[in-house]
Design a protein around this motif. Structure first.
Motif, PDB file in Angstrom:
ATOM      1  N   VAL A  87       3.102   6.850  -8.182  1.00  0.00           N
ATOM      2  CA  VAL A  87       3.083   7.884  -7.155  1.00  0.00           C
ATOM      3  C   VAL A  87       4.504   8.088  -6.622  1.00  0.00           C
ATOM      4  O   VAL A  87       5.266   7.136  -6.458  1.00  0.00           O
ATOM      5  CB  VAL A  87       2.121   7.494  -6.009  1.00  0.00           C
ATOM      6  N   THR A  88       4.891   9.327  -6.351  1.00  0.00           N
ATOM      7  CA  THR A  88       6.249   9.615  -5.891  1.00  0.00           C
ATOM      8  C   THR A  88       6.357   9.805  -4.384  1.00  0.00           C
ATOM      9  O   THR A  88       7.461   9.828  -3.848  1.00  0.00           O
ATOM     10  CB  THR A  88       6.786  10.880  -6.583  1.00  0.00           C
ATOM     11  N   LEU A  90      -0.185  -2.716  -2.866  1.00  0.00           N
ATOM     12  CA  LEU A  90      -0.753  -1.379  -2.916  1.00  0.00           C
ATOM     13  C   LEU A  90      -0.646  -0.747  -4.301  1.00  0.00           C
ATOM     14  O   LEU A  90      -1.223   0.314  -4.541  1.00  0.00           O
ATOM     15  CB  LEU A  90      -0.082  -0.484  -1.876  1.00  0.00           C
ATOM     16  N   CYS A  91       0.085  -1.402  -5.205  1.00  0.00           N
ATOM     17  CA  CYS A  91       0.090  -0.960  -6.606  1.00  0.00           C
ATOM     18  C   CYS A  91      -1.012  -1.650  -7.398  1.00  0.00           C
ATOM     19  O   CYS A  91      -1.497  -1.110  -8.392  1.00  0.00           O
ATOM     20  CB  CYS A  91       1.447  -1.232  -7.250  1.00  0.00           C
ATOM     21  N   THR A 148      11.177   8.633  -9.143  1.00  0.00           N
ATOM     22  CA  THR A 148      10.604   8.294 -10.451  1.00  0.00           C
ATOM     23  C   THR A 148       9.195   7.736 -10.385  1.00  0.00           C
ATOM     24  O   THR A 148       8.558   7.558 -11.424  1.00  0.00           O
ATOM     25  CB  THR A 148      11.506   7.262 -11.157  1.00  0.00           C
ATOM     26  N   GLY A 149       8.690   7.437  -9.196  1.00  0.00           N
ATOM     27  CA  GLY A 149       7.353   6.860  -9.066  1.00  0.00           C
ATOM     28  C   GLY A 149       7.418   5.374  -8.768  1.00  0.00           C
ATOM     29  O   GLY A 149       8.242   4.643  -9.332  1.00  0.00           O
ATOM     30  N   LEU A 195      -4.236   3.006   2.032  1.00  0.00           N
ATOM     31  CA  LEU A 195      -4.157   3.355   0.612  1.00  0.00           C
ATOM     32  C   LEU A 195      -4.924   4.650   0.377  1.00  0.00           C
ATOM     33  O   LEU A 195      -6.102   4.754   0.719  1.00  0.00           O
ATOM     34  CB  LEU A 195      -4.753   2.222  -0.241  1.00  0.00           C
ATOM     35  N   GLN A 196      -4.229   5.634  -0.192  1.00  0.00           N
ATOM     36  CA  GLN A 196      -4.885   6.864  -0.604  1.00  0.00           C
ATOM     37  C   GLN A 196      -5.027   6.837  -2.117  1.00  0.00           C
ATOM     38  O   GLN A 196      -4.043   6.652  -2.836  1.00  0.00           O
ATOM     39  CB  GLN A 196      -4.084   8.102  -0.186  1.00  0.00           C
ATOM     40  N   GLY A 197      -6.246   6.980  -2.615  1.00  0.00           N
ATOM     41  CA  GLY A 197      -6.481   6.849  -4.040  1.00  0.00           C
ATOM     42  C   GLY A 197      -6.711   5.403  -4.422  1.00  0.00           C
ATOM     43  O   GLY A 197      -6.912   4.534  -3.571  1.00  0.00           O
TER      44      GLY A 197
END
Length: 434
Positions: free
Chosen positions: A390-391, A366-367, A336-337, A382-384
């Motif tokens: 993110v899933t 990281l959120c 669900t992310g 961390l990507q982005g």
């Protein structure tokens, strides 16, 4: 009356200027001096009941008023508000006019620090009198913390049990069960409340972390005892553990509003069966959560890529011995992310100062990476911009390995906490250097 004082002062100043011009020229100092009419300088609390909200008996008459040139750190002159003259002479220039009560210390009992500043710089012109037209609004500028224990917990906890509240790197105050004073701290990025002591004959500890701790807030933390879990036949579940819930209410003292924070229950670890101490850091066991769905976020145990191209994917995150040229990537997925994704660093070498030198903290969100986003991206953690929603993520510690290697033999652990709509998963990866 104030207008009359202002007119008389202006007339006197003009008269003095004319007299001096006839009898003798101004000295160099007189030519550069101006005056401010302080009878119009008023101090106000930012709201009417700020004093009662801060829990202190503070009188505006005891505030210090400072006139500070814009480019200077040390005030040109200071006065106690109740003893300030109606007219103050200052060299021409721009001034910050500040009012404060108390001192901004790292941590102290019953030591509120109030601060206010004139909204715009004050311009002092040579041989002229300037009037102050706006009040200085003063507000609580440090963090207030109060800690309580419910009656049942008070009866069961030993007299030497305590909660160490740490704000920032090393500002600490210890709250015992009979401590009724409020602690005041200089605001910092994080605050941790550590419960340490003995409950009903069991040595126990737990901690609660709060991020983005702002000045002017009051953290009221209530520790509540909860007994071990009860199973279906009515007996006590031996694996249920002692639980202490750290229930927190955060109030913006200056605005008089409550701030929502995470109030989840905290487990206290039973230390009775622990062995002796060793040189490696102790990683706390994470108790099973009976409410956690089986289909929560998946932390697959990691894909550890070795220099020879081989890879392993253990069912659980076991200690991994780091070898030269190794890559370390943890595959994490959610249907669900992600709603939560944090990494806590437990290491005898990576102190807060060491991590700060590379733009990191021992608690990485990281959120909500905030100021740490750039450093996290640079190390490949961390990507982005964020992992919220993110899933799937490849959490790579490869960029961290050279940093850890410089400390020589030892071990470093990363506690990963990942949550989504279905629940939360917590696993620990330990990297060993031989």
């Amino acid at each position: 009356m104030k207008r009359l004082i202002y007119i008389l002062m202006c007339s006197a100043f003009v008269f003095m200027s004319q007299s001096c011009s006839k009898e003798a020229p101004f000295s160099g100092e007189e030519e550069t001096m101006g005056q401010v009419l302080t009878s119009d300088l008023f101090l106000e609390f930012i709201n009417e009941d700020l004093q009662s909200r801060a829990g202190t008996d503070v009188n505006l008459a005891d505030f210090t008023v400072a006139f500070r040139k814009n480019t200077e750190q040390v005030p040109y002159v200071t006065y106690k508000y109740s003893a300030m003259p109606e007219v103050v002479s200052l060299p021409a220039g721009l001034y910050r006019v500040e009012a404060y009560y108390g001192e901004e210390v790292n941590a102290e009992w019953e030591s509120p620090y109030y601060f206010g500043e004139l909204s715009e710089p004050l311009t002092i012109t040579a041989k002229k009198i300037t009037s102050v037209e706006k009040p200085i609004k003063c507000k609580l500028a440090n963090v207030k913390v109060s800690v309580e224990f419910n009656d049942e917990l008070k009866q069961l906890m030993s007299t030497d049990s305590k909660v160490d509240v740490t704000v920032g790197a090393n500002a600490v105050l210890s709250f015992t069960k009979n401590e009724e004073r409020n602690g005041f701290f200089k605001a910092a990025n994080t605050m941790v409340a550590d419960f340490l002591g003995n409950i009903n004959g069991q040595e126990a500890k737990s901690n609660k972390r709060y991020n983005d701790v702002k000045p002017g807030t009051h953290y009221h933390i209530m520790f509540v005892y909860k007994a071990a879990g009860i199973v279906g036949d009515g007996t006590i579940n031996p694996d249920g553990g002692i639980k202490v819930s750290a229930q927190v209410t955060v109030t913006d003292v200056n605005e008089g509003t409550n701030i929502e924070v995470d109030g989840n229950d905290e487990y206290i670890e039973d230390d009775r069966n622990k062995g002796g101490e060793d040189d490696e850091p102790q990683i706390p066991d994470v108790p099973d959560n009976p409410d956690q769905p089986a289909d929560g976020p998946s932390i697959d145990g990691g894909v550890i890529s070795l220099s020879d191209g081989d890879a392993t994917a253990p069912e659980t995150l076991i200690p991994v011995t780091v070898k030269e040229g190794m890559e370390c990537v943890i595959k994490i997925t959610s249907a669900t992310g992600f709603t939560q994704f944090t990494a806590d660093i437990v290491s005898p070498n990576l102190s807060a100062d060491e991590l700060a030198s590379v733009g990191l903290s021992d608690h990485l969100d990281l959120c909500n990476p905030g100021e740490f986003a750039g450093a996290l991206q640079g190390l490949g953690l961390l990507q982005g911009d964020s992992y919220t929603g993110v899933t799937s993520a490849d959490f790579s510690l490869t960029g961290f390995l050279p940093m850890l290697a410089i400390f020589g033999p030892g071990q470093h652990s990363f506690v990963l906490t990942v949550g989504d709509e279905s629940g939360t998963t917590v696993k620990t990866l330990t990297l060993k250097f031989e």
